[in-house]
Design a protein around this motif. Structure first.
Motif, PDB file in Angstrom:
ATOM      1  N   MET A   1       0.813  -1.194   0.000  1.00 37.01           N
ATOM      2  CA  MET A   1       0.000   0.000   0.000  1.00 37.01           C
ATOM      3  C   MET A   1       0.855   1.255   0.000  1.00 37.01           C
ATOM      4  SD  MET A   1      -2.869   0.949   2.838  1.00 37.01           S
ATOM      5  CE  MET A   1      -3.836  -0.489   2.439  1.00 37.01           C
ATOM      6  N   SER A   2       2.101   1.135   0.396  1.00 36.63           N
ATOM      7  CA  SER A   2       2.923   2.332   0.495  1.00 36.63           C
ATOM      8  C   SER A   2       3.441   2.713  -0.875  1.00 36.63           C
ATOM      9  CB  SER A   2       4.072   2.049   1.465  1.00 36.63           C
ATOM     10  OG  SER A   2       5.019   3.066   1.364  1.00 36.63           O
ATOM     11  N   ASP A   3       3.195   3.965  -1.246  1.00 34.56           N
ATOM     12  CA  ASP A   3       3.707   4.489  -2.510  1.00 34.56           C
ATOM     13  C   ASP A   3       4.609   5.681  -2.263  1.00 34.56           C
ATOM     14  OD1 ASP A   3       2.261   2.695  -4.173  1.00 34.56           O
ATOM     15  OD2 ASP A   3       0.448   3.814  -3.704  1.00 34.56           O
ATOM     16  N   PHE A   4       5.360   5.669  -1.184  1.00 36.66           N
ATOM     17  CA  PHE A   4       6.187   6.817  -0.812  1.00 36.66           C
ATOM     18  C   PHE A   4       7.412   6.905  -1.688  1.00 36.66           C
ATOM     19  CE2 PHE A   4       4.212   8.609   2.828  1.00 36.66           C
ATOM     20  CZ  PHE A   4       3.542   7.583   3.479  1.00 36.66           C
ATOM     21  N   VAL A   5       7.807   8.137  -1.963  1.00 36.09           N
ATOM     22  CA  VAL A   5       9.124   8.399  -2.533  1.00 36.09           C
ATOM     23  C   VAL A   5       9.847   9.304  -1.550  1.00 36.09           C
ATOM     24  CG1 VAL A   5       8.432   8.123  -4.929  1.00 36.09           C
ATOM     25  CG2 VAL A   5       8.235  10.357  -3.841  1.00 36.09           C
ATOM     26  N   VAL A 265      -0.652   2.105   6.923  1.00 38.25           N
ATOM     27  CA  VAL A 265       0.177   2.564   5.803  1.00 38.25           C
ATOM     28  C   VAL A 265       1.590   2.141   6.121  1.00 38.25           C
ATOM     29  CG1 VAL A 265       1.022   4.570   4.545  1.00 38.25           C
ATOM     30  CG2 VAL A 265      -1.349   4.515   5.358  1.00 38.25           C
ATOM     31  N   PRO A 268       7.959   3.100   4.119  1.00 40.58           N
ATOM     32  CA  PRO A 268       8.826   2.685   3.005  1.00 40.58           C
ATOM     33  C   PRO A 268      10.168   2.222   3.515  1.00 40.58           C
ATOM     34  CG  PRO A 268       8.726   5.068   3.155  1.00 40.58           C
ATOM     35  CD  PRO A 268       7.760   4.549   4.168  1.00 40.58           C
ATOM     36  N   TRP A 297       3.961  10.965  -0.582  1.00 43.75           N
ATOM     37  CA  TRP A 297       3.057  10.029  -1.224  1.00 43.75           C
ATOM     38  C   TRP A 297       1.971  10.838  -1.906  1.00 43.75           C
ATOM     39  CZ3 TRP A 297      -0.652   6.236   1.752  1.00 43.75           C
ATOM     40  CH2 TRP A 297      -1.300   5.403   0.825  1.00 43.75           C
ATOM     41  N   GLN A 298       1.938  10.795  -3.239  1.00 43.18           N
ATOM     42  CA  GLN A 298       0.908  11.496  -3.995  1.00 43.18           C
ATOM     43  C   GLN A 298      -0.368  10.665  -3.955  1.00 43.18           C
ATOM     44  OE1 GLN A 298       2.556  14.396  -5.468  1.00 43.18           O
ATOM     45  NE2 GLN A 298       0.468  15.158  -5.200  1.00 43.18           N
ATOM     46  N   ILE A 299      -1.419  11.263  -3.479  1.00 49.42           N
ATOM     47  CA  ILE A 299      -2.664  10.525  -3.292  1.00 49.42           C
ATOM     48  C   ILE A 299      -3.738  11.184  -4.127  1.00 49.42           C
ATOM     49  CG2 ILE A 299      -4.427   9.838  -1.622  1.00 49.42           C
ATOM     50  CD1 ILE A 299      -2.238  10.210   0.534  1.00 49.42           C
ATOM     51  N   LEU A 313      14.617   8.589  -7.035  1.00 52.26           N
ATOM     52  CA  LEU A 313      14.418   7.791  -5.835  1.00 52.26           C
ATOM     53  C   LEU A 313      15.760   7.519  -5.195  1.00 52.26           C
ATOM     54  CD1 LEU A 313      11.838   5.202  -7.195  1.00 52.26           C
ATOM     55  CD2 LEU A 313      11.449   7.476  -6.237  1.00 52.26           C
TER      56      LEU A 313
END
Lengths: 912, 135
Positions: A1-5, A265, A268, A297-299, A313
């Motif tokens: 679920m984590s989409d962090f950069v 959440v 990362p 994290w762009q949501i 990254l």
């Protein structure tokens, strides 16, 4: 679920604001010194120029807001600023306002929480006051205050859910508005201080001082705790709430839309340690981890123009750092039960009845009394002599008694000892308390061995310890420091404030502070001739010297007006002036040129004026074929040194003192018609608004700056906090209220006195109608003396009534008219905006002798002067418009107004 | 010993040893108020067993149930206007954490059918099961 950069803001994030337009973020990086940066891609950061505050230096950016036109920011007390470059957020202008919360107990020029939405800006100060602005902060309307905020910087905030505004201030209260900030409700969600608020479309979340999370799904009407949560940080992003739960293992959680279910959440891989802080905005979430790493994290959809934005990254592998959570054990004092016994005393109806103007009344039914006196813990009733108790409006209750000690006694040890006195029937029943207080002054009769104690109910001490807010709630009315000065203690404050309401003060028999409005009794009784002890009746009628038919209220409000003026120095001649052969008509001799050097020299320094802009018109660089066949040429090198004309704009500023002088006379026409001449006295107040901006007079860059650019005037009245028009109006209102009360108090200066058999239950909240054969009167009880003398057998109560002028008519408190404020700054003449610049030509026939004093302007000569004609110095001079006395000298305007009022009257007549 | 106590005034100057209600033999309601707080700076009062969560309450204690003033005769409220709606005999919540420095006014109403002349001392207000700590 984590989409962090991972992102690496330089210096770390100390405060964060997001903006919808152009997907920009505004970041304060580093704690001290503050650095303000803007970014759209979290790779490139532009450094903004921090705006100056109004008075102290740089605004320390703390909270941000944004709308379609750009950014706003504020800091705790240092100021409020608006970006001047729209969404960029790199250039700022500070607000000149010194208080964003008009009417607040403690003003502030900054904010701890700020948000813009739906055409409005809402701010909350460190003191809990909150205000609304419709013009991006140029003006504010204070809407309320949250009680007792605790000033922890990041625990204040403002948000807009789409339908409701919510304000919190680390107080137990939050403020909510459902009509875009017009009206507000105060809620107490959990009973603890609210440290954060978040929202989703179907629910609100508050986090309180115990890190508990409470959910409301009915817009704050009720709250339910979400069990098992310990929230340290929260954010609202794209319809969800994100929190950091610092339970056994700190985690970022994401809510469902109704805040019922929560997902974890995952952190990362680049994050070290536990999540530490969370911010939301721009449909994105930023999380900081205890290792110092940040994740973005762009949501949801990204607003703004679509374009590819590369974000490199970075994988950082770090050793895990220990995370400590200090524990605290507080050992307090376990308290025993704190009891307050209640006593219900039921007295015989006959004891409290009667005085109804009809049959006799029982008083002490058997006519026998005894005083019950408790000194400290000792009942000394069987050893006392005469006892008296004195009660008066606007005075402490006093008592005096004598007793014979039964053992060795140190009289000085009596001082401060508690005393309770009651009058009971001889058998001890129907005891009624008449005094509670302390021994004030003991004295000894060495002949008889009797100790006499003079006692007081400590009224001054009690009122001095009563908070002003409690006094305000009890008294009502008005008070202003300009009218009363700063009181030395709260007792003095009470005595000043109560002068604006028709009421008296006293402590009741249990020493509780009470306010007693005139003509508003708790009990009304009628006393007949048969009730009054023979020979005790006396009347002191009001004298003419005591009466007042008018009170003159004088108010002077002095404040500076900041004056700004722009004037224009303008001069122009056609080419044909200098070269008549190139002009119309019969050519004449040419003239010496006006030069750029002359223009610069003449316009550079003008005492009292600041040169704002200057432009010079040059002749063209070209050649002309003259009628005589010659050629006249102006080379490209020479043309810029010559001038056909110029325009220079100047600005001046100065302070002018203005005084608003009010004379408002409150008149009682009915009384004046009775008197041979008006009987008046004067009360007044002065408010002087200081101007405390150093350097403003000499340095044109010191705020506040004028905004005028075209020739004309601008006037900015200077109204500092505490000396604003609202203060003037408050002082005037206070004076008017005091004037009406003074008229009434002067009219009720008459006293009717009589004695009746002891009546211990009588108090200052009684109003007595006396129907005596010698006198009919009605008035409030203002003095009482109870006397029990076991030597003479006296058991009496002596009463004094405050009786006003006859008429027996009520009158409501007046509603004061709106007092117009005078306009003081007169408009100047048009000549005030123009410089004097004439044209004087020498060397030609008929030229007058040169006069340096009067020939102000461009002085030149014809190229071929006439023999004998005076030659003028080739020069340019200009004269600035003078400030007139009306511009500079102190100005004043007077308002005079008579206001007619009615004052209540009483019954007072001699029967025939 | 706790610094929190009952007072006659909001300024916590006059300690209150007893709250008196006086009326004639004709039954009727009588109101009176007292203040509860601590004048010592930097203190707070919480209730056990869970300080900060368990509410601090004023309860009524009848030392002689069946005679004198009964629990059902007494109402407690934080304002005089709130007495009418208060539940007779019910405890009154003052809050979960009481800070020192400002007192809370507690109003009491006794509406008893007692008609016999005398003093009735069987009722008291009680704040119990508390712990006082530094704020």
């Amino acid at each position: 679920m984590s989409d962090f950069v991972q992102i690496t803001p330089p210096g770390g994030i100390y405060r964060l604001g997001a903006h919808g337009i152009e997907n920009r973020w505004l970041v304060r990086t580093g704690e001290s010194p503050a650095t303000l940066r803007a970014t759209a891609n979290w790779q490139d950061f532009e450094t903004a120029t921090l705006p100056p505050s109004n008075w102290y230096g740089l605004i320390d950016p703390f909270v941000f807001a944004a709308d379609a036109d750009g950014w706003m920011m504020a800091s705790g007390d240092l100021g409020y600023a608006v970006s001047t470059d729209g969404a960029l957020g790199l250039a700022w202008a500070p607000s000149p306002l010194t208080n964003l919360y008009p009417g607040a107990a403690t003003p502030s020029r900054g904010a701890r929480g700020l948000h813009a939405a739906n055409g409005r800006v809402v701010a909350v100060s460190r003191y809990g006051d909150f205000s609304v602005s419709d013009d991006r902060g140029a003006t504010w309307v204070r809407k309320g205050a949250l009680a007792s905020p605790s000033d922890v910087e990041n625990l204040f905030g403002v948000l807009y859910t789409g339908t409701h505004w919510i304000v919190w201030a680390n107080s137990t209260q939050i403020a909510v508005s459902a009509d875009n900030g017009d009206t507000w409700s105060i809620l107490t969600p959990t009973g603890q201080r609210v440290r954060g608020v978040a929202y989703s479309p179907a629910g609100w979340l508050v986090v309180d001082a115990l890190f508990r999370a409470f959910r409301s799904q009915n817009e704050g009407s009720s709250w339910a705790q979400i069990a098992g949560f310990q929230i340290s940080s929260q954010a609202s992003v794209h319809g969800r709430v994100y929190v950091i739960d610092i339970g056994p293992s700190p985690t970022v959680l994401r809510s469902s839309a109704d805040l019922v279910t929560w997902d974890v959440v995952a952190s990362p891989s680049f994050a070290g340690g536990s999540p530490f802080g969370v911010w939301g905005g721009n449909n994105a979430l930023v999380v900081r981890y205890s290792s110092g790493a940040y994740g973005l994290w762009q949501i949801g959809p990204v607003p703004g123009p679509s374009s590819d934005i590369d974000l490199p990254l970075r994988l950082s592998v770090q050793a895990p750092a220990p995370i400590d959570l200090p524990l605290r054990l507080s050992v307090g004092t376990a308290t025993a039960a704190t009891d307050l016994p209640l006593r219900l005393s039921v007295l015989a109806s006959a004891v409290l009845g009667g005085l109804d103007g009809a049959a006799g009344w029982a008083a002490a039914p058997d006519g026998l009394w005894r005083a019950v006196v408790v000194l400290g813990d000792d009942d000394i009733s069987d050893r006392i002599g005469p006892v008296s108790v004195q009660i008066a409006a606007d005075a402490a209750r006093t008592a005096a008694f004598s007793f014979r000690p039964t053992a060795a006694l140190q009289p000085m040890a009596l001082i401060g000892r508690r005393v309770r006195i009651a009058f009971a029937q001889a058998g001890g029943q129907n005891a009624q308390a008449v005094f509670a207080g302390v021994v004030d002054v003991p004295s000894v009769d060495l002949q008889t061995g009797m100790i006499t104690c003079d006692c007081t109910d400590q009224a001054q001490h009690v009122w001095s310890n009563t908070a002003r807010a409690d006094i305000d709630a009890l008294v009502g009315g008005r008070w202003h420091v300009a009218v009363s000065g700063e009181p030395e203690d709260n007792f003095a404050y009470l005595r000043e404030r109560i002068q604006s309401v028709p009421a008296s003060w006293a402590l009741d028999v249990q020493q509780r502070p009470r306010i007693l409005p005139w003509r508003s009794p708790a009990r009304t009784v009628t006393v007949r001739t048969a009730d009054v002890i023979d020979g005790s009746l006396a009347a002191d009628l009001p004298s003419r010297e005591q009466l007042r038919s008018r009170i003159v209220c004088r108010m002077q409000y002095r404040h500076p007006v900041l004056r700004y003026r722009v004037a224009l120095a303008q001069y122009s001649q056609p080419l044909g002036f200098f070269l008549p052969e190139l002009g119309a008509g019969t050519p004449g001799p040419s003239k010496q040129w006006l030069t750029r050097g002359m223009v610069e020299s003449a316009t550079e320094r003008m005492p009292g004026w600041e040169l704002v802009s200057r432009s010079v018109e040059h002749p063209p660089a070209r050649s002309w074929l003259l009628g005589s066949g010659a050629v006249y040429s102006i080379s490209p090198q020479v043309a810029p040194t010559l001038a056909l004309g110029f325009a220079a704009r100047y600005r001046a500023r100065w302070r002018q003192a203005v005084t608003q002088d009010y004379t408002l006379t409150v008149v009682w026409p009915w009384l004046e018609s009775q008197l041979p001449a008006p009987s008046s006295e004067e009360i007044g107040a002065t408010i002087d608004a200081p101007f405390d901006v150093p350097g403003w007079d000499s340095d044109p860059t010191v705020q506040p700056l004028g905004t005028i650019d075209a020739p004309g005037d601008q006037s900015i009245p200077w109204h500092p906090i505490g000396a604003a028009p609202a203060d003037r109006d408050a002082a005037i209102g206070t004076l008017l209220d005091r004037a009406w009360v003074r008229l009434w108090s002067a009219s009720r200066s008459g006293r009717v006195r009589f004695a009746l058999p002891c009546r211990p239950d009588m108090w200052l909240d009684w109003r007595i109608t006396l129907e005596h054969a010698a006198l009919r009167a009605a008035g409030d009880v203002v003095e009482i003396e109870h006397t029990l003398d076991n030597q003479t057998g006296e058991a009496t109560t002596t009463v004094a009534l405050a009786v006003g002028l006859p008429g027996n008519a009520a009158a409501a408190a007046p509603v004061w008219p709106t007092i117009p404020a005078p306009s003081l700054v007169p408009p100047p003449a048009d000549s005030a905006y123009s410089f004097e610049i004439g044209t004087y030509v020498g060397g030609e026939a008929g030229a007058a002798p040169f006069d340096e004093a009067s020939m102000i302007g461009f002085a030149t000569n014809i190229e071929t002067p006439v023999e004998g004609a005076p030659l003028y110095p080739h020069q340019l001079s200009i004269r600035a418009p003078a400030l007139t006395a009306a511009d500079r000298d102190p100005a004043s305007a007077t308002v005079r107004l008579n206001i007619a009022v009615d004052v209540p009257t009483d019954l007072l007549e001699i029967p025939v | 010993m706790s610094t929190f106590a009952w007072w006659a005034d909001a300024g916590m100057t006059i300690p209150l040893a007893r709250l008196d209600f006086v009326r004639s033999a004709t039954p009727g309601a009588v109101d009176a108020s007292a203040w509860f707080g601590s004048p010592v700076a930097g203190k707070q009062l919480q209730a056990t067993p869970t300080p900060g969560t368990t509410p601090v309450q004023v309860s009524l204690v009848d030392a002689a149930a069946g005679s004198g003033v009964e629990l059902a005769d007494v109402r407690l409220a934080l304002s005089q206007s709130g007495l009418a709606a208060a539940t007779p005999g019910a405890a009154l919540t003052l809050g979960t954490t009481l800070a020192s420095g400002s007192a809370i006014q507690v109003w009491a109403r006794i509406n008893s059918a007692i008609a016999a002349v005398g003093n009735y001392d069987d009722m008291r207000m009680r704040v119990a099961a508390t712990v006082e700590t530094d704020a």
